[in-house]
Design a protein around this motif. Structure first.
Motif, PDB file in Angstrom:
ATOM      1  N   THR A  16       0.884  -1.178   0.000  1.00 56.10           N
ATOM      2  CA  THR A  16       0.000   0.000   0.000  1.00 56.10           C
ATOM      3  C   THR A  16       0.914   1.218   0.000  1.00 56.10           C
ATOM      4  OG1 THR A  16      -0.081   0.383   2.381  1.00 56.10           O
ATOM      5  CG2 THR A  16      -1.671  -1.201   1.496  1.00 56.10           C
ATOM      6  N   THR A  17       0.326   2.397   0.004  1.00 54.55           N
ATOM      7  CA  THR A  17       1.142   3.606  -0.139  1.00 54.55           C
ATOM      8  C   THR A  17       1.533   4.256   1.187  1.00 54.55           C
ATOM      9  OG1 THR A  17      -0.933   4.746  -0.497  1.00 54.55           O
ATOM     10  CG2 THR A  17       0.342   4.211  -2.453  1.00 54.55           C
ATOM     11  N   SER A  18       1.169   3.652   2.321  1.00 56.36           N
ATOM     12  CA  SER A  18       1.600   4.224   3.601  1.00 56.36           C
ATOM     13  C   SER A  18       1.826   3.102   4.606  1.00 56.36           C
ATOM     14  CB  SER A  18       0.538   5.178   4.157  1.00 56.36           C
ATOM     15  OG  SER A  18      -0.566   4.430   4.645  1.00 56.36           O
ATOM     16  N   PRO A  19       2.686   3.345   5.618  1.00 54.03           N
ATOM     17  CA  PRO A  19       2.898   2.314   6.633  1.00 54.03           C
ATOM     18  C   PRO A  19       1.612   1.990   7.390  1.00 54.03           C
ATOM     19  CG  PRO A  19       4.353   4.226   7.026  1.00 54.03           C
ATOM     20  CD  PRO A  19       3.562   4.514   5.798  1.00 54.03           C
ATOM     21  N   GLU A  20       0.762   3.006   7.633  1.00 54.08           N
ATOM     22  CA  GLU A  20      -0.462   2.775   8.408  1.00 54.08           C
ATOM     23  C   GLU A  20      -1.387   1.794   7.668  1.00 54.08           C
ATOM     24  OE1 GLU A  20       0.667   5.888   7.520  1.00 54.08           O
ATOM     25  OE2 GLU A  20       1.643   6.270   9.449  1.00 54.08           O
ATOM     26  N   THR A  21      -1.560   2.014   6.387  1.00 55.32           N
ATOM     27  CA  THR A  21      -2.472   1.132   5.636  1.00 55.32           C
ATOM     28  C   THR A  21      -1.856  -0.265   5.468  1.00 55.32           C
ATOM     29  OG1 THR A  21      -1.618   2.171   3.624  1.00 55.32           O
ATOM     30  CG2 THR A  21      -3.754   2.926   4.406  1.00 55.32           C
ATOM     31  N   SER A  22      -0.537  -0.322   5.297  1.00 54.27           N
ATOM     32  CA  SER A  22       0.102  -1.649   5.185  1.00 54.27           C
ATOM     33  C   SER A  22      -0.024  -2.408   6.499  1.00 54.27           C
ATOM     34  CB  SER A  22       1.580  -1.506   4.821  1.00 54.27           C
ATOM     35  OG  SER A  22       1.728  -1.169   3.466  1.00 54.27           O
ATOM     36  N   ARG A  23       0.106  -1.666   7.589  1.00 55.54           N
ATOM     37  CA  ARG A  23       0.002  -2.282   8.922  1.00 55.54           C
ATOM     38  C   ARG A  23      -1.393  -2.911   9.108  1.00 55.54           C
ATOM     39  NH1 ARG A  23       3.743  -3.262  13.251  1.00 55.54           N
ATOM     40  NH2 ARG A  23       2.347  -4.509  14.476  1.00 55.54           N
ATOM     41  N   ARG A  24      -2.414  -2.221   8.579  1.00 55.46           N
ATOM     42  CA  ARG A  24      -3.783  -2.766   8.687  1.00 55.46           C
ATOM     43  C   ARG A  24      -3.870  -4.139   8.005  1.00 55.46           C
ATOM     44  NH1 ARG A  24      -5.951   2.619   8.855  1.00 55.46           N
ATOM     45  NH2 ARG A  24      -6.332   2.951   6.647  1.00 55.46           N
ATOM     46  N   ILE A  25      -3.171  -4.260   6.884  1.00 57.68           N
ATOM     47  CA  ILE A  25      -3.197  -5.547   6.165  1.00 57.68           C
ATOM     48  C   ILE A  25      -2.437  -6.610   6.954  1.00 57.68           C
ATOM     49  CG2 ILE A  25      -2.408  -6.723   4.070  1.00 57.68           C
ATOM     50  CD1 ILE A  25      -3.186  -4.208   2.524  1.00 57.68           C
ATOM     51  N   VAL A  26      -1.292  -6.215   7.541  1.00 61.35           N
ATOM     52  CA  VAL A  26      -0.525  -7.161   8.377  1.00 61.35           C
ATOM     53  C   VAL A  26      -1.433  -7.694   9.489  1.00 61.35           C
ATOM     54  CG1 VAL A  26       1.369  -7.301  10.070  1.00 61.35           C
ATOM     55  CG2 VAL A  26       1.728  -6.090   7.902  1.00 61.35           C
ATOM     56  N   GLU A  27      -2.168  -6.771  10.114  1.00 56.16           N
ATOM     57  CA  GLU A  27      -3.011  -7.179  11.250  1.00 56.16           C
ATOM     58  C   GLU A  27      -4.190  -8.043  10.799  1.00 56.16           C
ATOM     59  OE1 GLU A  27      -3.365  -3.437  13.263  1.00 56.16           O
ATOM     60  OE2 GLU A  27      -1.321  -3.720  14.029  1.00 56.16           O
ATOM     61  N   LYS A  28      -4.765  -7.680   9.672  1.00 53.93           N
ATOM     62  CA  LYS A  28      -5.900  -8.461   9.147  1.00 53.93           C
ATOM     63  C   LYS A  28      -5.460  -9.891   8.826  1.00 53.93           C
ATOM     64  CE  LYS A  28     -10.054  -8.937   7.505  1.00 53.93           C
ATOM     65  NZ  LYS A  28     -11.243  -8.774   8.332  1.00 53.93           N
ATOM     66  N   GLU A  29      -4.300 -10.022   8.193  1.00 55.80           N
ATOM     67  CA  GLU A  29      -3.823 -11.361   7.847  1.00 55.80           C
ATOM     68  C   GLU A  29      -3.509 -12.161   9.118  1.00 55.80           C
ATOM     69  OE1 GLU A  29      -0.983 -12.734   4.291  1.00 55.80           O
ATOM     70  OE2 GLU A  29       0.074 -12.576   6.196  1.00 55.80           O
ATOM     71  N   ALA A  30      -2.926 -11.464  10.115  1.00 55.02           N
ATOM     72  CA  ALA A  30      -2.606 -12.142  11.383  1.00 55.02           C
ATOM     73  C   ALA A  30      -3.888 -12.653  12.044  1.00 55.02           C
ATOM     74  CB  ALA A  30      -1.850 -11.199  12.311  1.00 55.02           C
ATOM     75  N   GLU A  31      -4.947 -11.846  11.975  1.00 55.17           N
ATOM     76  CA  GLU A  31      -6.238 -12.253  12.540  1.00 55.17           C
ATOM     77  C   GLU A  31      -6.747 -13.536  11.870  1.00 55.17           C
ATOM     78  OE1 GLU A  31      -7.995  -7.957  12.897  1.00 55.17           O
ATOM     79  OE2 GLU A  31      -9.514  -9.345  12.116  1.00 55.17           O
ATOM     80  N   LEU A  32      -6.551 -13.612  10.555  1.00 54.28           N
ATOM     81  CA  LEU A  32      -7.023 -14.790   9.818  1.00 54.28           C
ATOM     82  C   LEU A  32      -6.178 -16.018  10.155  1.00 54.28           C
ATOM     83  CD1 LEU A  32      -7.689 -13.225   6.305  1.00 54.28           C
ATOM     84  CD2 LEU A  32      -9.393 -13.931   7.979  1.00 54.28           C
ATOM     85  N   GLY A  33      -4.939 -15.759  10.577  1.00 56.40           N
ATOM     86  CA  GLY A  33      -4.094 -16.864  11.062  1.00 56.40           C
ATOM     87  C   GLY A  33      -3.393 -17.667   9.989  1.00 56.40           C
TER      88      GLY A  33
END
Ligand SMILES: NC(=O)c1ccc[n+]([C@@H]2O[C@H](COP(=O)([O-])OP(=O)(O)OC[C@H]3O[C@@H](n4cnc5c(N)ncnc54)[C@H](O)[C@@H]3O)[C@@H](O)[C@H]2O)c1
Length: 352
Positions: free
Chosen positions: A119-136
């Motif tokens: 993504t174009t910012s660390p904040e938005t990329s971080r959201r994806i990291v967290e979403k994927e972690a939630e999915l496991g």
């Protein structure tokens, strides 16, 4: 600290649990320059993949590319993500659209190969990291294709072997012939140096902890107002110093080179691509035209390994969401440094 859950792709492990009969039905979202190239790759080259659909907000372009490959045209990219006949997605739309599309793919539980940047910012990329972690489970691979280039793989293996002792410097140069219209000074970092950022993390296995960007005089070939070239200095967590000359209006060709200086030896990659000749006419070689030519084989391997991983159920065999996030964070620091002239530290926070 390891910079990737799977930093060195391995063909043998990717093939474990292989379902030989399973064709992965892929839709390509965004069929501009990269998306068309990837659609061709999937339709003609990648074993185990079936290109089934293309989708682009440009309706005429979607229809033309769909007709070229004899696949479905799906005009709404969100419908393509939700489509039950689509197993996996390639996202090759502009970076600002990636967050929404990747999150939708995660919600649909579908594997994604997302072109850089994640993504174009660390904040938005971080959201994806967290979403994927939630999915496991890993679902998203990021298109840092240099990791699949033979030279980069050899250099990484050399560093990892310890034969030359600890790495001290990486001297990098990244040169393009020209830039597209409206290319901004920040894009040198965000679109070009982002590849060096990931390469340095791949080569050293370390995070980048600080960045400084210096803009020397600009070339007269650069459009008015564009700071080109720039000089980027990065520090890794163990203190390896990296310098990158980024020069995107050389006017004549494409070149990406890296020199390692380690305690007991030095190594270079990317100096001479293709044939080197020697005759009465002199000594010389050819100039690589663009990145598609320089990294063509790397893209091919990246796609094959990704499809292999999807078939094996592991979904990712290469850089993942953490790598995309780290790259976004380092690039944001670089953009800040370009504005302020200061050394900017990078704090990634804890990895979920
Ligand atoms: N890995 C690499 O070496 C490399 C090289 C170049 C570009 N890229 C990346 O690839 C991506 C695409 O770049 P490009 O040069 O092909 O761009 P492009 O402008 O040529 O193509 C982008 C396409 O996406 C379409 N599009 C825009 N918004 C959309 C949306 N919301 N949904 C669906 N389609 C949409 C556009 O109509 C266009 O056809 C970017 O993320 C870019 O950074 C990677």
């Amino acid at each position: 600290m390891s910079t990737s859950s799977n930093p060195t792709p391995s063909p043998d492990t990717a093939r474990e649990g292989y379902d030989r009969d399973r064709q992965v039905r892929v839709a390509v979202l965004g069929v501009g320059m990269m998306g068309q190239d990837h659609a061709r790759r999937l339709a003609t080259l990648t074993v185990g993949a079936e290109l089934v659909a293309v989708s682009d907000v440009d309706v005429a372009r979607t229809d033309a590319v769909a007709a070229e490959f004899g696949v479905r045209a799906i005009h709404d990219p969100k419908a393509a993500i939700a489509d039950p006949e689509v197993d996996a997605l390639v996202i090759a739309t502009p970076g600002f659209t990636h967050e929404e599309l990747v999150l939708l793919a995660l919600e649909a539980g579908k594997p994604v190969l997302c072109e850089k940047p994640l993504t174009t910012s660390p904040e938005t990329s971080r959201r994806i990291v967290e979403k994927e972690a939630e999915l496991g489970r890993p679902l998203v691979q990021v298109g840092f294709m240099r990791r699949f280039d033979t030279g980069y793989q050899q250099l990484r293996s050399l560093i990892e072997s310890g034969e030359y002792g600890a790495p001290l410097f990486l001297h990098c140069a990244h040169r393009n012939a020209t830039t597209p219209p409206n290319f901004s000074s920040e894009q040198l970092m965000l679109d070009s140096v982002v590849h060096e950022v990931d390469s340095v993390r791949f080569l050293t296995g370390e995070e980048i902890v600080a960045v400084r960007v210096i803009a020397p005089r600009s070339t007269t070939a650069a459009p008015e107002g564009l700071l080109d070239p720039q000089f980027v200095i990065m520090e890794t967590e163990s203190g390896v110093l990296v310098d990158v000359e980024i020069f995107v209006n050389t006017t004549f060709g494409y070149e990406v080179r890296t020199e390692l200086v380690a305690e007991k030896g030095q190594a270079r990659i990317g100096l001479h691509e293709g044939i080197v000749t020697q005759s009465a006419a002199g000594w010389g070689g050819s100039i690589t035209k663009d990145f598609k030519e320089r990294f063509g084989a790397a893209y091919d391997l990246e796609f094959q390994r990704w499809i292999d991983a999807v078939r094996a159920g592991t979904n990712v065999d290469g850089p993942g969401v953490w790598d995309g996030y780290a790259a976004a964070a380092v690039c944001a620091a670089g953009v800040e440094s370009l504005k302020t002239g200061q050394r900017v530290e990078v704090d990634l926070g804890a990895r979920p």
